[in-house]
Design a protein around this motif. Sequence first.
Motif, PDB file in Angstrom:
ATOM      1  N   LEU A  12     -24.445   9.409  24.487  1.00  0.00           N
ATOM      2  CA  LEU A  12     -24.853   8.736  25.935  1.00  0.00           C
ATOM      3  C   LEU A  12     -24.497   7.477  26.362  1.00  0.00           C
ATOM      4  CD1 LEU A  12     -26.800  10.708  27.497  1.00  0.00           C
ATOM      5  CD2 LEU A  12     -28.818   9.204  26.949  1.00  0.00           C
ATOM      6  N   GLY A  13     -24.275   7.342  27.564  1.00  0.00           N
ATOM      7  CA  GLY A  13     -23.772   6.031  28.036  1.00  0.00           C
ATOM      8  C   GLY A  13     -24.193   4.554  27.424  1.00  0.00           C
ATOM      9  N   LYS A  14     -25.857   4.740  27.546  1.00  0.00           N
ATOM     10  CA  LYS A  14     -26.511   3.643  27.260  1.00  0.00           C
ATOM     11  C   LYS A  14     -26.285   3.407  25.695  1.00  0.00           C
ATOM     12  CE  LYS A  14     -29.835   2.955  30.493  1.00  0.00           C
ATOM     13  NZ  LYS A  14     -30.962   3.927  31.379  1.00  0.00           N
ATOM     14  N   ASN A  66     -30.241  12.141  31.751  1.00  0.00           N
ATOM     15  CA  ASN A  66     -29.282  11.129  30.998  1.00  0.00           C
ATOM     16  C   ASN A  66     -30.087   9.984  31.070  1.00  0.00           C
ATOM     17  OD1 ASN A  66     -27.443  12.923  29.966  1.00  0.00           O
ATOM     18  ND2 ASN A  66     -26.433  13.177  31.929  1.00  0.00           N
ATOM     19  N   ASP A  67     -31.019   9.420  31.596  1.00  0.00           N
ATOM     20  CA  ASP A  67     -31.643   8.084  31.830  1.00  0.00           C
ATOM     21  C   ASP A  67     -30.564   7.280  32.471  1.00  0.00           C
ATOM     22  OD1 ASP A  67     -33.540   6.107  31.191  1.00  0.00           O
ATOM     23  OD2 ASP A  67     -32.665   5.842  29.171  1.00  0.00           O
ATOM     24  N   THR A  68     -30.022   7.498  33.409  1.00  0.00           N
ATOM     25  CA  THR A  68     -29.149   6.885  34.179  1.00  0.00           C
ATOM     26  C   THR A  68     -29.880   6.553  35.452  1.00  0.00           C
ATOM     27  OG1 THR A  68     -27.157   7.852  33.316  1.00  0.00           O
ATOM     28  CG2 THR A  68     -26.926   6.535  35.240  1.00  0.00           C
ATOM     29  N   MET A  69     -30.386   5.348  35.535  1.00  0.00           N
ATOM     30  CA  MET A  69     -31.294   4.846  36.774  1.00  0.00           C
ATOM     31  C   MET A  69     -30.580   4.863  37.996  1.00  0.00           C
ATOM     32  SD  MET A  69     -33.687   1.728  37.207  1.00  0.00           S
ATOM     33  CE  MET A  69     -34.435   1.396  38.774  1.00  0.00           C
ATOM     34  N   ASN A 127     -22.851   9.745  34.766  1.00  0.00           N
ATOM     35  CA  ASN A 127     -23.812   8.978  34.222  1.00  0.00           C
ATOM     36  C   ASN A 127     -23.338   8.288  33.155  1.00  0.00           C
ATOM     37  OD1 ASN A 127     -26.375  11.816  34.241  1.00  0.00           O
ATOM     38  ND2 ASN A 127     -25.512  10.500  35.851  1.00  0.00           N
TER      39      ASN A 127
END
Lengths: 179, 179
Positions: free
Chosen positions: A110-112, B57-60, B146
Amino acid sequence: MAHIEVEENVPGIRSLVMFRPETGKPLYELAQVLLRGESPLTEAERELIAAYVSKRNDTMFCTMSHAATSRELYGSEKNIVDDVLNDVQQSEISDKMKALLNIAGKVQILGKEVLPEDIEAARKQGADDREIHDTVLIAATFSMYNRYVDGLASFTPTDPEEYIEMGKRMAEKGYVTPK
Amino acid sequence: MAHIEVEENVPGIRSLVMFRPETGKPLYELAQVLLRGESPLTEAERELIAAYVSKRNDTMFCTMSHAATSRELYGSEKNIVDDVLNDVQQSEISDKMKALLNIAGKVQILGKEVLPEDIEAARKQGADDREIHDTVLIAATFSMYNRYVDGLASFTPTDPEEYIEMGKRMAEKGYVTPK
């Protein structure tokens, strides 16, 4: 069998691009500019990142085809591809590529997951903004291609010979939209 | 601060596309054809799938901007967007869209998570090949955007007002490469 009605026996993403050429065009153009356009990373290195991410996403078609392409482009050093796919740390690839593959692996999750210290580690090995950018975008892009191919269950050849031919074609001709 | 040197205060993917316009071009063209081109899914529905996957994906940045765009496109029915983002099953969206969002959620995890029974469930609600294809590709595509946005830690505005403006612009003008 694929989840939707596509041309039979056309492998991987090609059958999906033939099903919907309008989206296929930018998908192929993206692969072409990212994997064959100007970059501080060699074509062989970029194909290796693509194969590495595809393997982590368990997408056999993309793993086999991009590994074959990377082997073709590495030429006499082609063993590096399987060494990296088996175990990055034990492989004889440069420390800079190890740090970039670490970033690619984080992006695959995942990106984060990519932390400032991952970027710092790559910079310490000499990676610049463009190398970091291209690594992240290749890993992100294959997180898409892999999901497209597997999410629609497109045809995956099992004969290794077929991938050798595919690798030669992709190394030589790049990403040309199928007719 | 972003992981690479990009234009300050330019939000999300725009700053990355300005950093590398050559890859930015097919990235924007893909969004335009997929979210605004001809499809049996409405633009509002496609933007909702994009927001739904981005939230998972938790991409704000992508969640807020595509939710705002979907609300704009749903118009008087805009509450459906937040209802779906809060809980698909409890929302009043159609059973077909519920089945398609189930597929999108599987693609978000990994392509192979999509099983024949997920496709069958969508078909039972009347989904055709194109709707299934577009759903899978939107979910795959946002799994890329994302990761690109978060993997390089690009700037994410926190002021909700900014996203309302962004949503209006994206609903009206679509995806035009930044200059």
